[in-house]
Design an enzyme around this catalytic site. Sequence first.
Site, PDB file in Angstrom:
ATOM      1  N   GLY A  15     -62.081 -57.112 -68.191  1.00  0.00           N
ATOM      2  CA  GLY A  15     -62.069 -58.145 -67.152  1.00  0.00           C
ATOM      3  C   GLY A  15     -62.393 -59.557 -67.619  1.00  0.00           C
ATOM      4  N   ARG A  68     -47.715 -41.503 -58.230  1.00  0.00           N
ATOM      5  CA  ARG A  68     -47.811 -42.965 -58.324  1.00  0.00           C
ATOM      6  C   ARG A  68     -47.664 -43.597 -56.935  1.00  0.00           C
ATOM      7  NH1 ARG A  68     -47.465 -46.067 -62.667  1.00  0.00           N
ATOM      8  NH2 ARG A  68     -46.567 -44.449 -63.974  1.00  0.00           N
ATOM      9  N   ARG A  94     -51.659 -50.198 -65.049  1.00  0.00           N
ATOM     10  CA  ARG A  94     -50.835 -49.252 -64.296  1.00  0.00           C
ATOM     11  C   ARG A  94     -49.529 -49.922 -63.950  1.00  0.00           C
ATOM     12  NH1 ARG A  94     -51.521 -44.200 -64.045  1.00  0.00           N
ATOM     13  NH2 ARG A  94     -50.558 -44.124 -61.989  1.00  0.00           N
ATOM     14  N   ILE A  95     -48.448 -49.169 -64.040  1.00  0.00           N
ATOM     15  CA  ILE A  95     -47.161 -49.716 -63.611  1.00  0.00           C
ATOM     16  C   ILE A  95     -47.075 -49.529 -62.102  1.00  0.00           C
ATOM     17  CG2 ILE A  95     -44.653 -49.370 -63.703  1.00  0.00           C
ATOM     18  CD1 ILE A  95     -45.047 -48.611 -66.676  1.00  0.00           C
ATOM     19  N   HIS A 112     -49.405 -61.544 -69.319  1.00  0.00           N
ATOM     20  CA  HIS A 112     -48.934 -60.637 -70.367  1.00  0.00           C
ATOM     21  C   HIS A 112     -49.167 -61.301 -71.726  1.00  0.00           C
ATOM     22  CE1 HIS A 112     -46.584 -57.436 -72.157  1.00  0.00           C
ATOM     23  NE2 HIS A 112     -46.032 -58.372 -72.913  1.00  0.00           N
ATOM     24  N   GLU A 146     -38.946 -54.795 -62.205  1.00  0.00           N
ATOM     25  CA  GLU A 146     -38.682 -54.594 -63.637  1.00  0.00           C
ATOM     26  C   GLU A 146     -39.909 -55.007 -64.451  1.00  0.00           C
ATOM     27  OE1 GLU A 146     -35.459 -55.985 -66.985  1.00  0.00           O
ATOM     28  OE2 GLU A 146     -35.129 -56.556 -64.916  1.00  0.00           O
ATOM     29  N   GLU A 177     -54.896 -66.974 -72.555  1.00  0.00           N
ATOM     30  CA  GLU A 177     -54.656 -66.281 -71.281  1.00  0.00           C
ATOM     31  C   GLU A 177     -55.617 -66.798 -70.218  1.00  0.00           C
ATOM     32  OE1 GLU A 177     -54.411 -61.936 -71.348  1.00  0.00           O
ATOM     33  OE2 GLU A 177     -53.860 -62.018 -73.460  1.00  0.00           O
TER      34      GLU A 177
HETATM   35  C1  GRF Z   1     -55.280 -58.945 -71.947  1.00  0.00           C
HETATM   36  O1  GRF Z   1     -54.668 -59.325 -73.149  1.00  0.00           O
HETATM   37  C2  GRF Z   1     -54.227 -58.754 -70.893  1.00  0.00           C
HETATM   38  O2  GRF Z   1     -53.170 -59.662 -70.971  1.00  0.00           O
HETATM   39  C3  GRF Z   1     -53.757 -57.367 -71.253  1.00  0.00           C
HETATM   40  O3  GRF Z   1     -54.954 -56.665 -71.463  1.00  0.00           O
HETATM   41  C4  GRF Z   1     -55.881 -57.534 -72.088  1.00  0.00           C
HETATM   42  C5  GRF Z   1     -57.239 -57.305 -71.472  1.00  0.00           C
HETATM   43  O4  GRF Z   1     -57.681 -58.322 -70.705  1.00  0.00           O
HETATM   44  N1  GRF Z   1     -52.829 -56.832 -70.320  1.00  0.00           N
HETATM   45  P1  GRF Z   1     -59.052 -58.394 -69.885  1.00  0.00           P
HETATM   46  O5  GRF Z   1     -60.151 -58.795 -70.833  1.00  0.00           O
HETATM   47  O6  GRF Z   1     -59.360 -57.042 -69.271  1.00  0.00           O
HETATM   48  O7  GRF Z   1     -58.791 -59.452 -68.850  1.00  0.00           O
END
Ligand code: GRF
Length: 214
Positions: A15, A68, A94-95, A112, A146, A177
């Site tokens: 997180g 799901r 999770r998708i 991402h 997608e 990020e």
């Molecule tokens: C990050 O790089 C995010 O983009 C990826 O998982 C990583 C974990 O991030 N999907 P966080 O520390 O749990 O925010």
Amino acid sequence: MSKKVRVAVLISGNGTNLQALIDACIAPNYPAEIVLVISNKANTKGIERARKAGITTRVVDHTNYSSREEFDTELSKILSNSQCTLVCLAGFMRILSESFVNKWPNSILNIHPSLLPSFPGTKTHERALEAGVKVSGCTLHFVTAELDAGPIIGQAAVPVLDNDTPKTLANRVLKEEHKLYALGLELVANKILQNKKIALNSEKSTVSKSLLNF
Ligand code: GRF
């Protein structure tokens, strides 16, 4: 600022992106507030961060659901009850099903750790290094059915160094990020506040086009 956009954040782990959003939301003029954090795993550092910030948390363990769709239906119900306008995926592993995504058109954001459309999916840094790219980065985008392919809100680039490992590259990208997510959410939330109509679910789809034209 009196009105803020209500945001729910979905996490699976550490997180740190959630923390970046929590920190950004402290500023009085920031246009969004986090009203709920949901984790699909119990006892995550992310849940601890949310609790510390006084945010309502829910653990919805996907292993307790037989499909799901069933998990996503529960998720959608909880999100609707929270009356959030936006859903931020922050390290949520999770998708989401097509029916879930269609229920929340242009309302789900995802961060991402690559410069999409390069390297969607998992193991992004490993694949970036294998490909020999000299620049990598991260992408904030709207979620569509997608995987990792929705409209891009913003990107940030970092250099790839000769001695990088997946871990060193991941750390460099992760710092970007955090900045990109806080900035991108601000842009989207401001756009929503400027166009009051978007707060109404039924009118979202007509207004959403303008959201994409920053
Ligand atoms: C990050 O790089 C995010 O983009 C990826 O998982 C990583 C974990 O991030 N999907 P966080 O520390 O749990 O925010």
